[in-house]
Design a protein around this motif. Structure first.
Motif, PDB file in Angstrom:
ATOM      1  N   GLY A  21       0.792  -1.227   0.000  1.00 38.79           N
ATOM      2  CA  GLY A  21       0.000   0.000   0.000  1.00 38.79           C
ATOM      3  C   GLY A  21       0.826   1.279   0.000  1.00 38.79           C
ATOM      4  N   HIS A  22       2.078   1.205   0.416  1.00 36.92           N
ATOM      5  CA  HIS A  22       2.880   2.434   0.482  1.00 36.92           C
ATOM      6  C   HIS A  22       2.916   3.160  -0.868  1.00 36.92           C
ATOM      7  CE1 HIS A  22       4.423   2.387   4.540  1.00 36.92           C
ATOM      8  NE2 HIS A  22       4.957   1.179   4.421  1.00 36.92           N
ATOM      9  N   GLY A  23       3.084   2.358  -1.943  1.00 35.90           N
ATOM     10  CA  GLY A  23       3.189   2.974  -3.275  1.00 35.90           C
ATOM     11  C   GLY A  23       1.924   3.739  -3.636  1.00 35.90           C
ATOM     12  N   GLY A  40      11.189   2.030   8.774  1.00 33.46           N
ATOM     13  CA  GLY A  40      10.157   1.089   8.350  1.00 33.46           C
ATOM     14  C   GLY A  40      10.296   0.968   6.843  1.00 33.46           C
ATOM     15  N   CYS A  41       9.358   0.303   6.187  1.00 32.75           N
ATOM     16  CA  CYS A  41       9.493   0.128   4.735  1.00 32.75           C
ATOM     17  C   CYS A  41       9.549   1.456   3.994  1.00 32.75           C
ATOM     18  CB  CYS A  41       8.346  -0.720   4.206  1.00 32.75           C
ATOM     19  SG  CYS A  41       8.617  -2.467   4.535  1.00 32.75           S
ATOM     20  N   SER A  42       8.915   2.497   4.564  1.00 30.18           N
ATOM     21  CA  SER A  42       8.903   3.783   3.868  1.00 30.18           C
ATOM     22  C   SER A  42      10.110   4.651   4.229  1.00 30.18           C
ATOM     23  CB  SER A  42       7.600   4.513   4.176  1.00 30.18           C
ATOM     24  OG  SER A  42       7.307   4.401   5.550  1.00 30.18           O
ATOM     25  N   GLY A  76       4.723   4.222   9.717  1.00 30.80           N
ATOM     26  CA  GLY A  76       4.086   2.906   9.796  1.00 30.80           C
ATOM     27  C   GLY A  76       3.537   2.658  11.194  1.00 30.80           C
ATOM     28  N   ASP A  77       2.909   1.503  11.383  1.00 25.43           N
ATOM     29  CA  ASP A  77       2.272   1.249  12.684  1.00 25.43           C
ATOM     30  C   ASP A  77       3.283   0.853  13.758  1.00 25.43           C
ATOM     31  OD1 ASP A  77       2.675  -1.075  11.298  1.00 25.43           O
ATOM     32  OD2 ASP A  77       0.623  -1.800  11.442  1.00 25.43           O
ATOM     33  N   GLY A  78       4.358   0.189  13.363  1.00 21.99           N
ATOM     34  CA  GLY A  78       5.408  -0.082  14.353  1.00 21.99           C
ATOM     35  C   GLY A  78       6.025   1.232  14.788  1.00 21.99           C
ATOM     36  N   ASP A  79       6.316   2.057  13.802  1.00 23.49           N
ATOM     37  CA  ASP A  79       6.979   3.341  14.058  1.00 23.49           C
ATOM     38  C   ASP A  79       6.097   4.261  14.906  1.00 23.49           C
ATOM     39  OD1 ASP A  79       9.383   5.011  12.962  1.00 23.49           O
ATOM     40  OD2 ASP A  79       7.655   6.324  12.667  1.00 23.49           O
ATOM     41  N   LEU A  80       4.826   4.382  14.519  1.00 25.00           N
ATOM     42  CA  LEU A  80       3.963   5.369  15.169  1.00 25.00           C
ATOM     43  C   LEU A  80       3.324   4.861  16.454  1.00 25.00           C
ATOM     44  CD1 LEU A  80       1.578   7.904  13.599  1.00 25.00           C
ATOM     45  CD2 LEU A  80       0.600   6.265  15.198  1.00 25.00           C
ATOM     46  N   ALA A 134      -0.870  -3.596  10.030  1.00 26.52           N
ATOM     47  CA  ALA A 134      -1.037  -4.631  11.071  1.00 26.52           C
ATOM     48  C   ALA A 134       0.200  -5.493  11.302  1.00 26.52           C
ATOM     49  CB  ALA A 134      -2.251  -5.525  10.745  1.00 26.52           C
ATOM     50  N   ILE A 135       1.374  -4.953  10.918  1.00 24.37           N
ATOM     51  CA  ILE A 135       2.582  -5.788  11.037  1.00 24.37           C
ATOM     52  C   ILE A 135       3.835  -4.905  10.898  1.00 24.37           C
ATOM     53  CG2 ILE A 135       3.095  -6.366   8.603  1.00 24.37           C
ATOM     54  CD1 ILE A 135       2.925  -9.358   9.552  1.00 24.37           C
ATOM     55  N   TYR A 136       4.967  -5.398  11.376  1.00 21.79           N
ATOM     56  CA  TYR A 136       6.238  -4.744  11.045  1.00 21.79           C
ATOM     57  C   TYR A 136       6.667  -5.300   9.700  1.00 21.79           C
ATOM     58  CZ  TYR A 136       7.121  -3.429  15.999  1.00 21.79           C
ATOM     59  OH  TYR A 136       7.068  -2.919  17.257  1.00 21.79           O
ATOM     60  N   GLY A 137       6.503  -4.518   8.641  1.00 20.52           N
ATOM     61  CA  GLY A 137       6.842  -5.026   7.313  1.00 20.52           C
ATOM     62  C   GLY A 137       8.340  -5.158   7.105  1.00 20.52           C
ATOM     63  N   MET A 138       9.038  -4.083   7.375  1.00 22.28           N
ATOM     64  CA  MET A 138      10.442  -4.020   6.984  1.00 22.28           C
ATOM     65  C   MET A 138      11.308  -5.120   7.608  1.00 22.28           C
ATOM     66  SD  MET A 138      13.207  -1.139   7.734  1.00 22.28           S
ATOM     67  CE  MET A 138      14.172  -0.457   6.420  1.00 22.28           C
ATOM     68  N   THR A 139      11.011  -5.424   8.848  1.00 16.30           N
ATOM     69  CA  THR A 139      11.888  -6.364   9.552  1.00 16.30           C
ATOM     70  C   THR A 139      11.428  -7.818   9.406  1.00 16.30           C
ATOM     71  OG1 THR A 139      10.670  -5.579  11.469  1.00 16.30           O
ATOM     72  CG2 THR A 139      12.946  -4.859  11.263  1.00 16.30           C
TER      73      THR A 139
HETATM   74  C1  LIG Z   1      15.620   2.023  17.417  1.00 17.52           C
HETATM   75  C2  LIG Z   1      15.252   0.942  16.457  1.00 17.52           C
HETATM   76  N1  LIG Z   1      14.594  -0.146  16.898  1.00 17.52           N
HETATM   77  C3  LIG Z   1      14.242  -1.115  16.025  1.00 17.52           C
HETATM   78  C4  LIG Z   1      14.563  -1.019  14.716  1.00 17.52           C
HETATM   79  C5  LIG Z   1      14.201  -2.127  13.767  1.00 17.52           C
HETATM   80  N2  LIG Z   1      13.063  -1.810  12.921  1.00 17.52           N
HETATM   81  C6  LIG Z   1      13.220  -1.339  11.672  1.00 17.52           C
HETATM   82  S1  LIG Z   1      11.763  -1.128  10.879  1.00 17.52           S
HETATM   83  C7  LIG Z   1      10.895  -1.675  12.216  1.00 17.52           C
HETATM   84  C8  LIG Z   1       9.389  -1.794  12.193  1.00 17.52           C
HETATM   85  C9  LIG Z   1       8.735  -1.079  11.077  1.00 17.52           C
HETATM   86  O1  LIG Z   1       7.398  -1.392  11.053  1.00 17.52           O
HETATM   87  P1  LIG Z   1       6.291  -0.347  10.657  1.00 17.52           P
HETATM   88  O2  LIG Z   1       6.515   0.941  11.354  1.00 17.52           O
HETATM   89  O3  LIG Z   1       4.971  -0.981  10.868  1.00 17.52           O
HETATM   90  O4  LIG Z   1       6.550  -0.054   9.112  1.00 17.52           O
HETATM   91  P2  LIG Z   1       6.404  -0.983   7.817  1.00 17.52           P
HETATM   92  O5  LIG Z   1       7.778  -1.534   7.581  1.00 17.52           O
HETATM   93  O6  LIG Z   1       5.398  -2.050   8.113  1.00 17.52           O
HETATM   94  O7  LIG Z   1       5.979  -0.054   6.757  1.00 17.52           O
HETATM   95  C10 LIG Z   1      11.747  -2.016  13.263  1.00 17.52           C
HETATM   96  C11 LIG Z   1      11.291  -2.550  14.544  1.00 17.52           C
HETATM   97  C12 LIG Z   1      15.235   0.155  14.278  1.00 17.52           C
HETATM   98  N3  LIG Z   1      15.562   0.347  13.004  1.00 17.52           N
HETATM   99  N4  LIG Z   1      15.563   1.117  15.168  1.00 17.52           N
END
Ligand SMILES: Cc1ncc(C[n+]2csc(CCOP(=O)(O)OP(=O)(O)O)c2C)c(N)n1
Length: 478
Positions: free
Chosen positions: A34-36, A62-64, A104-108, A134-139
């Motif tokens: 969905g980011h694109g 995150g992925c973005s 992203g949701d992990g980030d925010l 609903a997930i950490y995409g990037m990791t």
């Molecule tokens: C301080 C720190 N903790 C953990 C990480 C590892 N990390 C990179 S991306 C990410 C989660 C990203 O998930 P989200 O915000 O949902 O974005 P998405 O990739 O799904 O778009 C994490 C935990 C990091 N880069 N820096």
């Protein structure tokens, strides 16, 4: 006859030239992500609202993270979860700009949970686009705060259990409990009609941001085929079937006509204002006339590196403090290794007349290497024509670069001869003064009581000898 022109919106760069392999005119996102889609909606709105030249985008971790490859906007890349803080500063310092925090949701909602709530509560003039997949995409697909109950992720292999992992976090509901936010809406990207609604929400948020109408929050339900291990079509269906029930779409807050234009005083960091209020004198106490400094040493970006305990930080602070007395703008930025003692340490020092942009000396004009690992690590970073000073007492290899000036100075040896290895820092300052012509050695010595405030006269005298010894060594040998 109507003519359809297919082209990228002006909010995007024509060529993604920051992206390695720039000739490939496509994004780094996975098919079906969905980011694109959201990027495109934002880029189109930037063009239509005529804010391409006014937009500053804060990209997250995150992925973005690479959003800055694509948008034709100003950019800051924030540490994980810190986009709202960077956006706050950016927006407050640039009241004529449109500031976007893209997260992203992990980030925010996880690591940056408090950051977003505080920014929302302050009613910052920023537009937040919150991509909830609903997930950490990037990791690689770990559980996020927004992961659904029962959802299998790499960290919830038996499905999210609310008793142990808590409940999915509903950020629109949370944010709309606060008084300040102007506009809060949840939208989705799972089919064309909903993408159209998302388009409207993006525009509304950006228009409000353009008019400085406070805090805008758009949560976008989005797909992550790779993280969910589904194909793109199935992912769209999954949003519809699973996510919509937990995350109802709609407007959670819209102050509409009542939304006020929010103006705040722009912080001015000029001498005599903030400084005075803090009781800090921005004026140099001692007025040292500058000597003739060759052009090559007028704009210094210095990396001082070695192991902990070698006086790396004191060297950097001393260089910056002395330069301040000559009326230069200075910065000092320490960087410690994870170890407590004996680990690596380095600092960056800038000494310039103009405004200092980046505090970190990524491409230093001078490297002061106190041990071999530092030389090996940083020699390649020195700009062509730059200067290397290395501690020849401890470094038993020759530098490789031939396009820089090299000064081998037995810094530890000189300090040892004075009877105390710890005075290496001021040997460094003496050598620096001799090489650059930037400081008069007598001035440096005159400043020592100030630099070593509270220290005994014996220590001050010993450091005075160190300055002189470093200075003399360079003058006699080069
Ligand atoms: C301080 C720190 N903790 C953990 C990480 C590892 N990390 C990179 S991306 C990410 C989660 C990203 O998930 P989200 O915000 O949902 O974005 P998405 O990739 O799904 O778009 C994490 C935990 C990091 N880069 N820096």
């Amino acid at each position: 006859m109507r003519k359809t022109v297919l082209r990228k919106p002006k909010g995007f760069n024509d060529v993604y030239k920051h992206k390695p392999g720039a000739e490939k005119d496509r994004t780094h996102y996975c098919p079906g992500c969905g980011h694109g889609i959201l990027h495109k909606l934002i880029a189109e709105a930037m063009e239509d609202l005529d804010i391409v030249d006014k937009t500053i985008l804060i990209s997250p971790v995150g992925c973005s993270v690479f959003a800055y490859y694509y948008f034709d906007a100003g950019h800051f890349q924030a540490a994980h979860g810190r986009a709202p803080a960077i956006a706050t500063a950016t927006s407050r310092a640039n009241p004529d700009k449109v500031v976007i925090s893209y997260q992203g949701d992990g980030d925010l909602a996880a690591i940056g949970g408090n950051n977003i709530i505080q920014a929302a509560n302050r009613g910052e003039n920023i537009a937040v686009f919150f991509v909830n997949n609903a997930i950490y995409g990037m990791t690689g697909g770990q559980m996020a705060p927004t992961t659904l109950e029962g959802q299998v992720t790499t960290t919830t292999p038996y499905g999210r259990n609310v008793d142990t992992d808590g409940y999915p976090m509903k950020m629109c509901e949370v944010i709309s409990q606060l008084t300040a936010p102007t506009y809060v809406e949840r939208v989705s990207l799972h089919d064309a009609p909903h993408i159209r609604k998302t388009r409207n929400a993006v525009r509304k948020a950006l228009l409000n941001a353009k008019e400085r109408k406070g805090f805008q929050f758009v949560e976008v339900l989005s797909t992550c085929p790779s993280g969910w291990k589904m194909d793109p079509v199935k992912s769209m269906e999954w949003v519809k079937e699973k996510m919509l029930g937990m995350y109802p779409l709609g407007v959670y807050r819209d102050k509409g006509e009542e939304a006020k234009v929010i103006t705040r005083p722009v912080p001015i960091l000029e001498p005599g204002t903030v400084w005075e209020k803090l009781g800090i004198s921005a004026e140099a106490d001692v007025d040292f006339p500058r000597g003739d400094v060759p052009d090559e040493y007028r704009k210094m970006s210095i990396r001082v590196a070695g192991f902990g305990g070698q006086g790396i930080m004191v060297t950097g602070q001393a260089l910056a403090s002395v330069a301040l007395e000559y009326g230069y703008n200075v910065s000092w930025l320490p960087s410690y290794g994870p170890e407590m003692r004996g680990g690596t340490a380095n600092c960056s020092v800038n000494i310039q007349d103009g405004t200092i942009g980046a505090a970190e000396a990524v491409k230093p004009t001078m490297l002061l290497a106190m041990n071999r690992p530092s030389l090996e690590k940083f020699e390649k970073t020195i700009v062509a024509g730059g200067t290397l000073i290395y501690n020849s007492t401890l470094i038993d290899i020759e530098p490789e670069r031939t396009d820089i000036k090299v000064f081998a100075v037995p810094i530890t040896g000189i300090a040892d001869e004075l009877g105390n290895t710890r005075v290496q820092s001021l040997v460094n300052v003496g050598a620096y003064a001799a090489i650059t012509g930037m400081f008069n050695v007598d001035h440096v010595i005159e400043l020592l009581p100030k630099l070593f405030k509270g220290k005994s006269q014996t220590i001050i005298d010993l450091n005075a000898k160190a300055v002189k010894a470093g200075f003399d060594y360079v003058k006699e040998n080069f």
